[in-house]
Design a protein around this motif. Structure first.
Motif, PDB file in Angstrom:
ATOM      1  N   PRO A  15      -9.612 -15.263   8.418  1.00 31.90           N
ATOM      2  CA  PRO A  15      -7.876 -14.372   8.957  1.00 31.90           C
ATOM      3  C   PRO A  15      -7.484 -14.049   8.091  1.00 31.90           C
ATOM      4  N   PRO A  16      -7.182 -12.667   8.023  1.00 30.10           N
ATOM      5  CA  PRO A  16      -6.472 -12.077   6.245  1.00 30.10           C
ATOM      6  C   PRO A  16      -5.523 -12.842   6.231  1.00 30.10           C
ATOM      7  N   ALA A  17      -4.688 -13.046   4.910  1.00 27.44           N
ATOM      8  CA  ALA A  17      -4.408 -13.623   4.078  1.00 27.44           C
ATOM      9  C   ALA A  17      -2.698 -13.238   4.137  1.00 27.44           C
ATOM     10  N   PHE A  18      -2.641 -11.827   3.989  1.00 29.07           N
ATOM     11  CA  PHE A  18      -1.509 -10.858   3.545  1.00 29.07           C
ATOM     12  C   PHE A  18      -1.464  -9.711   4.585  1.00 29.07           C
ATOM     13  N   ALA A  19      -0.885  -9.146   4.360  1.00 33.27           N
ATOM     14  CA  ALA A  19      -0.774  -7.022   4.778  1.00 33.27           C
ATOM     15  C   ALA A  19      -0.222  -6.434   3.677  1.00 33.27           C
ATOM     16  N   LEU A  20      -0.244  -5.528   3.688  1.00 32.48           N
ATOM     17  CA  LEU A  20       0.419  -4.408   2.887  1.00 32.48           C
ATOM     18  C   LEU A  20       1.588  -3.954   3.086  1.00 32.48           C
ATOM     19  N   THR A  21       2.358  -3.654   3.160  1.00 26.42           N
ATOM     20  CA  THR A  21       3.615  -2.568   3.428  1.00 26.42           C
ATOM     21  C   THR A  21       4.068  -1.175   2.307  1.00 26.42           C
ATOM     22  N   ALA A  22       4.413  -0.536   2.808  1.00 22.91           N
ATOM     23  CA  ALA A  22       5.048   0.703   1.948  1.00 22.91           C
ATOM     24  C   ALA A  22       5.576   0.502   0.899  1.00 22.91           C
ATOM     25  N   PRO A  23       6.286  -0.484   0.417  1.00 23.82           N
ATOM     26  CA  PRO A  23       7.050  -0.997  -0.699  1.00 23.82           C
ATOM     27  C   PRO A  23       5.964  -1.305  -1.782  1.00 23.82           C
ATOM     28  N   HIS A  24       4.732  -1.587  -1.552  1.00 22.75           N
ATOM     29  CA  HIS A  24       3.646  -1.618  -1.973  1.00 22.75           C
ATOM     30  C   HIS A  24       2.994  -0.883  -2.566  1.00 22.75           C
ATOM     31  N   THR A  25       3.171  -0.003  -1.511  1.00 24.74           N
ATOM     32  CA  THR A  25       2.682   1.334  -2.247  1.00 24.74           C
ATOM     33  C   THR A  25       3.232   3.084  -3.085  1.00 24.74           C
ATOM     34  N   GLU A  26       4.346   2.310  -3.254  1.00 25.06           N
ATOM     35  CA  GLU A  26       5.441   3.141  -3.953  1.00 25.06           C
ATOM     36  C   GLU A  26       4.714   3.783  -5.011  1.00 25.06           C
ATOM     37  N   LEU A  60     -18.060  -7.621   9.147  1.00 23.80           N
ATOM     38  CA  LEU A  60     -17.034  -7.766   8.312  1.00 23.80           C
ATOM     39  C   LEU A  60     -16.098  -9.130   8.597  1.00 23.80           C
ATOM     40  N   LEU A  61     -15.818  -8.285   9.727  1.00 24.30           N
ATOM     41  CA  LEU A  61     -14.541  -9.358  10.120  1.00 24.30           C
ATOM     42  C   LEU A  61     -15.155 -11.404  10.077  1.00 24.30           C
ATOM     43  N   PRO A  62     -15.852 -11.315  10.321  1.00 23.53           N
ATOM     44  CA  PRO A  62     -15.984 -13.530  10.386  1.00 23.53           C
ATOM     45  C   PRO A  62     -17.055 -13.573   9.509  1.00 23.53           C
ATOM     46  N   LEU A  67     -10.755   4.728  12.454  1.00 25.29           N
ATOM     47  CA  LEU A  67      -9.404   4.151  13.013  1.00 25.29           C
ATOM     48  C   LEU A  67      -8.907   2.945  12.315  1.00 25.29           C
ATOM     49  N   LEU A  68      -7.643   3.959  11.904  1.00 21.48           N
ATOM     50  CA  LEU A  68      -6.507   2.953  11.827  1.00 21.48           C
ATOM     51  C   LEU A  68      -5.303   2.474  12.964  1.00 21.48           C
ATOM     52  N   ASP A  69      -6.371   0.652  12.283  1.00 22.99           N
ATOM     53  CA  ASP A  69      -4.915   0.132  13.221  1.00 22.99           C
ATOM     54  C   ASP A  69      -4.228  -0.809  12.416  1.00 22.99           C
ATOM     55  N   ASP A  70      -3.820  -2.274  12.721  1.00 27.81           N
ATOM     56  CA  ASP A  70      -3.324  -3.213  11.827  1.00 27.81           C
ATOM     57  C   ASP A  70      -3.911  -3.414  11.342  1.00 27.81           C
ATOM     58  N   SER A  71      -5.451  -4.080  10.984  1.00 28.10           N
ATOM     59  CA  SER A  71      -6.355  -4.531  10.306  1.00 28.10           C
ATOM     60  C   SER A  71      -6.732  -3.547   9.386  1.00 28.10           C
ATOM     61  N   ALA A  72      -5.902  -2.841   9.232  1.00 27.03           N
ATOM     62  CA  ALA A  72      -6.429  -1.331   8.066  1.00 27.03           C
ATOM     63  C   ALA A  72      -5.650  -2.049   6.972  1.00 27.03           C
ATOM     64  N   CYS A  73      -5.046  -2.485   7.025  1.00 26.78           N
ATOM     65  CA  CYS A  73      -3.625  -2.604   6.101  1.00 26.78           C
ATOM     66  C   CYS A  73      -3.320  -4.297   5.545  1.00 26.78           C
ATOM     67  N   GLN A  74      -4.523  -5.029   5.876  1.00 20.27           N
ATOM     68  CA  GLN A  74      -4.562  -6.729   5.974  1.00 20.27           C
ATOM     69  C   GLN A  74      -5.272  -7.241   4.358  1.00 20.27           C
ATOM     70  N   VAL A  75      -5.616  -7.351   4.050  1.00 22.81           N
ATOM     71  CA  VAL A  75      -5.871  -8.200   2.719  1.00 22.81           C
ATOM     72  C   VAL A  75      -6.476  -9.924   2.992  1.00 22.81           C
ATOM     73  N   HIS A  76      -7.807  -9.749   3.242  1.00 24.04           N
ATOM     74  CA  HIS A  76      -8.140 -11.102   3.187  1.00 24.04           C
ATOM     75  C   HIS A  76      -8.862 -11.610   1.511  1.00 24.04           C
ATOM     76  N   THR A  87     -10.320 -15.674  -7.588  1.00 22.53           N
ATOM     77  CA  THR A  87     -10.390 -15.183  -6.298  1.00 22.53           C
ATOM     78  C   THR A  87     -10.392 -13.702  -5.782  1.00 22.53           C
ATOM     79  N   VAL A  88     -11.054 -13.291  -4.862  1.00 27.33           N
ATOM     80  CA  VAL A  88     -12.544 -12.317  -4.419  1.00 27.33           C
ATOM     81  C   VAL A  88     -10.824 -11.598  -3.659  1.00 27.33           C
ATOM     82  N   TYR A  89     -10.265 -10.474  -3.336  1.00 26.97           N
ATOM     83  CA  TYR A  89      -9.401 -10.170  -2.341  1.00 26.97           C
ATOM     84  C   TYR A  89     -10.468  -9.045  -1.746  1.00 26.97           C
ATOM     85  N   VAL A  90     -10.226  -8.586  -0.420  1.00 25.93           N
ATOM     86  CA  VAL A  90     -11.353  -7.640   0.128  1.00 25.93           C
ATOM     87  C   VAL A  90      -9.756  -6.906   1.446  1.00 25.93           C
TER      88      VAL A  90
END
Length: 372
Positions: free
Chosen positions: A183-194, A177-179, A232-241, A160-163
């Motif tokens: 659609p994204p599979a999930f978004a990363l959040t702060a706890p994932h980065t600790e 790139l987005l097309p 530009l860091l927006d909501d798409s910047a933490c998403q994983v496809h 499985t490939v994750y971008v």
């Protein structure tokens, strides 16, 4: 079972792979991340990727599988931050050696899967150049990603490939790139980065730093050293496809052209054919230039002198420099942009300016530096 992940590019992708692993499987789940020791000339002055024989202290876990440990060290004149990453990341790190082309990489990945007792692979890319067509004017470093993708296909193992953080590497325009990714599979959040946050006190990766900052809620325009335009860091910047292996291969002419390659020379030839260039050849040209590596940003005139390094002088220079960047509409910069523009080493920047994750810092936007 130990989870098997592959960092599609260099050291920055290994950091991202650790974050994605935490999001997928949870912190503390055993994992092995296979990564290239293929780093920028500012880290490794020798062009191209390193192989196991370029290091001392690797661990031969099995035939075709060399593990990197905190005791591993590059043999001069080569340089590498991978051993330090081995000490700073929770997953174990193994070395990908691309000098045998796709077939050699496939042998290494199969060996790692046997050692991990893993029946599948998670292939992780930060930014999205793994989905490049090859003709994008801003494309700079597609070869490592395409080799990893082609090698996973050659193993016959489920992949499985994750971008993560589409567009953060400034290689494939986000509108294109987005097309391709869907659609994204999930978004990363702060706890994932600790688990990776302290790594950015010394590691120069920009795309992974942008991803981690976005996952921690940072939003706005960020200046980087590695690209002429802000990110530009927006909501798409933490998403994983999430892509299937077949879907990723369909997007990458270079990965398809690399099928069956048996040497890095073969891979370079395929890159020239598909993309019109070889990034290793570009590294050779840059390494041959006299003086320090090329830098696209010119330091502010008040920062040009490398004289006094006392805190008062550096802070005065920093104030003048950030005033100009704020006027340009930037809200944040990467650590690498700060160190190169101010002419400081990373330890000097930490000593004189603090760190962006310090609780008392007015510039806290970890792992980026806030300018406001």
């Amino acid at each position: 079972m130990t989870r098997l992940l592959i960092a599609a590019g260099g050291g920055g992708d290994a950091i991202t792979a650790a974050v994605v692993h935490t999001a997928l499987h949870g912190a503390g789940t055993p994992a092995l991340v296979l990564t290239y020791a293929w780093e920028r000339l500012v880290v490794d002055p020798v062009p191209g990727p390193r192989r196991a024989t370029d290091f001392t202290g690797t661990e031969a876990a099995a035939p075709d599988l060399a593990l990197v440990t905190p005791r591993t060290a590059p043999i001069a004149p080569a340089g590498s931050l991978i051993p330090r990453l081995a000490a700073g990341l929770e997953p174990r790190l193994g070395l990908l050696d691309p000098y045998g082309g796709t077939r050699g990489l496939a042998r290494q990945i199969r060996a790692a899967a046997r050692w991990c007792r893993a029946g599948r692979i998670d292939l992780v890319d930060v930014g999205g150049d793994i989905a490049a067509r090859g003709d994008e004017p801003t494309l700079r470093s597609p070869l490592g990603d395409a080799l990893a993708l082609a090698a996973c296909a050659a193993t016959g193992l489920a992949t499985t490939v994750y971008v993560a953080g589409p567009g953060l590497d400034n290689e494939v325009p986000l509108t294109e790139l987005l097309p391709r990714l869907g659609p994204p599979a999930f978004a990363l959040t702060a706890p994932h980065t600790e688990g990776v946050l302290p790594v950015f006190d010394w590691h120069p990766s920009e795309a992974s730093a942008l991803l981690v900052a976005a996952a921690r809620g940072v939003r706005g325009s960020c200046g980087t050293r590695d690209a002429p335009r802000p990110v530009l860091l927006d909501d798409s910047a933490c998403q994983v496809h999430r892509l299937t292996l077949d879907a990723a291969l369909a997007l990458s002419p270079l990965a398809r052209a690399l099928a069956g390659s048996t040497s890095l020379d073969d891979a370079e030839a395929a890159s020239r054919e598909v993309c019109g260039f070889s990034e290793i050849e570009r590294e050779r040209h840059r390494a041959a230039r006299p003086g320090p590596p090329h830098r696209p940003h010119t330091p502010h005139p008040s920062l040009a002198s490398r004289g006094s390094r006392d805190a008062e002088t550096v802070l005065a220079r920093f104030t003048a420099w950030k005033r100009d960047l704020l006027a340009d509409g930037l809200a944040y910069v990467t650590s690498r942009r700060i160190t190169e523009d101010l002419g400081l080493s990373a330890p000097e920047a930490r000593s004189l300016l603090g760190t962006p994750r310090a609780a008392a810092s007015p510039r806290r936007a970890a792992p980026l530096w806030g300018l406001a």
